[in-house]
Write an enzyme that holds these catalytic residues in place. Sequence first.
Site, mmCIF file in Angstrom:
data_model
loop_
_atom_site.group_PDB
_atom_site.id
_atom_site.type_symbol
_atom_site.label_atom_id
_atom_site.label_comp_id
_atom_site.label_asym_id
_atom_site.label_seq_id
_atom_site.Cartn_x
_atom_site.Cartn_y
_atom_site.Cartn_z
ATOM 1 N N GLU A 141 3.371 -6.951 6.438
ATOM 2 C CA GLU A 141 4.693 -7.577 6.409
ATOM 3 C C GLU A 141 5.744 -6.643 7.008
ATOM 4 O O GLU A 141 6.643 -7.101 7.728
ATOM 5 C CB GLU A 141 5.077 -7.964 4.978
ATOM 6 C CG GLU A 141 6.486 -8.504 4.823
ATOM 7 C CD GLU A 141 6.757 -9.825 5.525
ATOM 8 O OE1 GLU A 141 7.946 -10.093 5.825
ATOM 9 O OE2 GLU A 141 5.816 -10.598 5.781
ATOM 10 N N HIS A 171 0.717 -2.495 -9.044
ATOM 11 C CA HIS A 171 -0.314 -2.276 -8.010
ATOM 12 C C HIS A 171 -0.469 -0.800 -7.726
ATOM 13 O O HIS A 171 0.093 -0.279 -6.786
ATOM 14 C CB HIS A 171 0.096 -3.000 -6.723
ATOM 15 C CG HIS A 171 -1.027 -3.177 -5.749
ATOM 16 N ND1 HIS A 171 -1.299 -2.274 -4.760
ATOM 17 C CD2 HIS A 171 -1.942 -4.155 -5.623
ATOM 18 C CE1 HIS A 171 -2.326 -2.695 -4.037
ATOM 19 N NE2 HIS A 171 -2.728 -3.842 -4.546
ATOM 20 N N GLY A 224 -1.840 -3.554 1.195
ATOM 21 C CA GLY A 224 -2.032 -3.714 2.628
ATOM 22 C C GLY A 224 -1.213 -4.850 3.202
ATOM 23 O O GLY A 224 -0.662 -4.738 4.298
ATOM 24 N N VAL A 225 -1.090 -5.945 2.462
ATOM 25 C CA VAL A 225 -0.312 -7.080 2.973
ATOM 26 C C VAL A 225 1.164 -6.720 3.121
ATOM 27 O O VAL A 225 1.846 -7.245 3.991
ATOM 28 C CB VAL A 225 -0.488 -8.351 2.099
ATOM 29 C CG1 VAL A 225 -1.914 -8.854 2.157
ATOM 30 C CG2 VAL A 225 -0.057 -8.102 0.675
ATOM 31 N N ILE A 269 -0.132 2.139 -5.307
ATOM 32 C CA ILE A 269 -0.310 2.138 -3.855
ATOM 33 C C ILE A 269 0.380 0.909 -3.269
ATOM 34 O O ILE A 269 0.494 -0.123 -3.919
ATOM 35 C CB ILE A 269 -1.795 2.168 -3.422
ATOM 36 C CG1 ILE A 269 -2.553 0.935 -3.905
ATOM 37 C CG2 ILE A 269 -2.482 3.436 -3.895
ATOM 38 C CD1 ILE A 269 -3.962 0.818 -3.341
#
Length: 138
Positions: free
Chosen positions: A63, A49, A58-59, A55
């Site tokens: 978390e 990723h 976002g999840v 990067i």
Amino acid sequence: MTLDIIQIQRMLPHRYPFLFIDRVLAWEADKSIHARKLVSASDPILQGHFPGYPIVPGVVQVEAMAQAAALLAQLSVAFDPATQLCLFMAINEAKFRAPVVPGDILDIHVHALRIGRIGKFEGKVEVEGGLRSSATFT
């Protein structure tokens, strides 16, 4: 008072590669917590990723906020991590403003809107004072 990774692992069930809190810098029971995550190029979550431009998803940032909230809940109320779990129920108003990349130091700030059997929190992730993401979650 701070918490190091050994103390954090006693409180959270998460383990590498899904433990996203490296240190707790400060907290105020029933109110807020300031945690930190050091992002390394060797973090497994970054391997796919994205290749060539890693990067932090976002999840994963959300978390990390939730893991900080679980620590705050445990530091605030009678909570036995051996018999109880904090689980996600909802994520609202999540916003992602800028990429988080290897070498960044994530400052994770979570404020309790409600702590109890069902807690509600608002959180944000900053890098060097710049807002990278924010969310409200239960």
